[in-house]
Write a protein that holds these residues in place. Structure first.
Motif, PDB file in Angstrom:
ATOM      1  N   THR A  52     -63.316  71.498  54.437  1.00 13.38           N
ATOM      2  CA  THR A  52     -62.716  70.867  55.634  1.00 13.38           C
ATOM      3  C   THR A  52     -63.637  71.552  56.713  1.00 13.38           C
ATOM      4  O   THR A  52     -63.953  70.974  57.654  1.00 13.38           O
ATOM      5  N   ALA A 186     -60.101  64.137  57.295  1.00 10.77           N
ATOM      6  CA  ALA A 186     -58.885  64.018  56.284  1.00 10.77           C
ATOM      7  C   ALA A 186     -58.652  62.593  56.174  1.00 10.77           C
ATOM      8  O   ALA A 186     -58.393  62.155  54.921  1.00 10.77           O
ATOM      9  N   GLY A 187     -58.836  61.772  57.264  1.00 10.70           N
ATOM     10  CA  GLY A 187     -58.530  60.311  57.004  1.00 10.70           C
ATOM     11  C   GLY A 187     -59.550  59.815  56.036  1.00 10.70           C
ATOM     12  O   GLY A 187     -59.353  58.945  55.429  1.00 10.70           O
ATOM     13  N   PHE A 190     -58.725  60.728  52.806  1.00 11.91           N
ATOM     14  CA  PHE A 190     -57.493  59.886  52.227  1.00 11.91           C
ATOM     15  C   PHE A 190     -57.686  58.496  51.748  1.00 11.91           C
ATOM     16  O   PHE A 190     -57.214  58.037  50.820  1.00 11.91           O
ATOM     17  N   TRP A 202     -58.462  68.456  51.769  1.00  7.39           N
ATOM     18  CA  TRP A 202     -57.117  68.360  52.023  1.00  7.39           C
ATOM     19  C   TRP A 202     -56.767  66.873  51.980  1.00  7.39           C
ATOM     20  O   TRP A 202     -55.637  66.459  51.656  1.00  7.39           O
ATOM     21  N   GLY A 203     -57.570  65.723  52.738  1.00  5.83           N
ATOM     22  CA  GLY A 203     -57.220  64.611  52.847  1.00  5.83           C
ATOM     23  C   GLY A 203     -57.349  63.684  51.376  1.00  5.83           C
ATOM     24  O   GLY A 203     -56.053  62.991  51.276  1.00  5.83           O
ATOM     25  N   ILE A 227     -53.294  70.967  57.201  1.00 14.62           N
ATOM     26  CA  ILE A 227     -54.135  70.400  58.038  1.00 14.62           C
ATOM     27  C   ILE A 227     -53.419  70.613  59.505  1.00 14.62           C
ATOM     28  O   ILE A 227     -54.024  70.641  60.474  1.00 14.62           O
TER      29      ILE A 227
END
Length: 250
Positions: A52, A186-187, A190, A202-203, A227
């Motif tokens: 990240t 992160a989006g 995801f 992390w996403g 996050i």
């Protein structure tokens, strides 16, 4: 935490699978529990900080020079150059950053490098606007007039005299925008457009836990909390830098 990941993870690998211990709750053996493949979530969260923050650093290294060049050029030259550059900037500002980043990432394909490019293409306009406003004020100063009288060329004036004066404001803005960049990265992760499995991002980790969020809450909550903490920390850092670098402060 990112630099000391091997020490903090106590030798646990973020990639090691243990199907017999999958979805284990937080405990002495696994502080944050395990995911659907039995991987230690604490180790993945710690190592995920590297991914990240690497994305954030690369985006910052790209958008600051672009914003400074576009903004200072538009503000100093003015006329049709200013109009053309600012209309391009307005086009990028007209779209929500996350939506535009998703469009670029989908066109470029998944991966960390493409995610950095997609985020950078959508993040530079505010810095260009800020640098332009600063340059318009600086260009009218006696200091710049003296440099012009000495015969300095326009590129030299921009690089040696205007950009350094705009840099502090742009850096403060970048620090305040770090939280947004982290959330955008992160989006993308995801949605599967950022770092690809098994990379601990992390996403992507939050996405892997969405199907078990009610029963095994720790799978998605722990990286989500990371996050939140890092975004909050960058906001505090930005506020501190703004107070430190603001010439209006006594």
């Amino acid at each position: 935490m990112a630099l000391a990941a091997p020490l903090l993870a106590h030798g646990l690998s973020p990639y090691a699978q243990d199907l017999a211990g999958r979805l284990a709750p937080p405990g002495p053996a696994h502080w944050f529990g395990t995911d659907e493949l039995g991987r230690d979530i604490f180790a993945r969260t710690v190592y995920g900080a590297r991914v990240t923050l690497a994305i954030v650093a690369l985006v910052g290294a790209v958008v600051v020079p672009i914003g400074l060049v576009v903004g200072t050029t538009a503000g100093y030259l003015g006329s049709y150059v200013d109009t053309a550059l600012m209309r391009v900037t307005d086009i990028f500002l007209a779209f929500p950053r996350l939506v535009l980043a998703l469009a670029f990432a989908a066109a470029l394909g998944p991966g960390i490098e493409n995610a950095v490019v997609a985020i950078s293409l959508t993040a530079w306009p505010p810095y260009a606007r800020l640098a332009r406003a600063e340059t318009i004020a600086i260009a009218r100063s006696d200091y710049i007039a003296a440099v012009v009288l000495q015969g300095a060329s326009t590129p030299r004036i921009l690089l040696r005299h205007v950009m350094p004066l705009c840099l502090s404001s742009v850096v403060v803005r970048l620090t305040l925008d770090m939280a947004g960049i982290i959330l955008t990265a992160a989006g993308l992760g995801f949605l599967g457009l950022g770092a690809q499995p098994p990379t601990p991002e992390w996403g992507a980790m939050v996405a892997s836990g969405r199907d078990v969020i009610l029963d095994q809450w720790w799978v998605a909550t722990m990286p989500g909390f990371a996050i939140f903490i890092v975004s909050l920390g960058f906001n505090f850092l930005g506020d501190g830098l703004r107070d430190l670098l603001d010439p209006k402060q006594g």
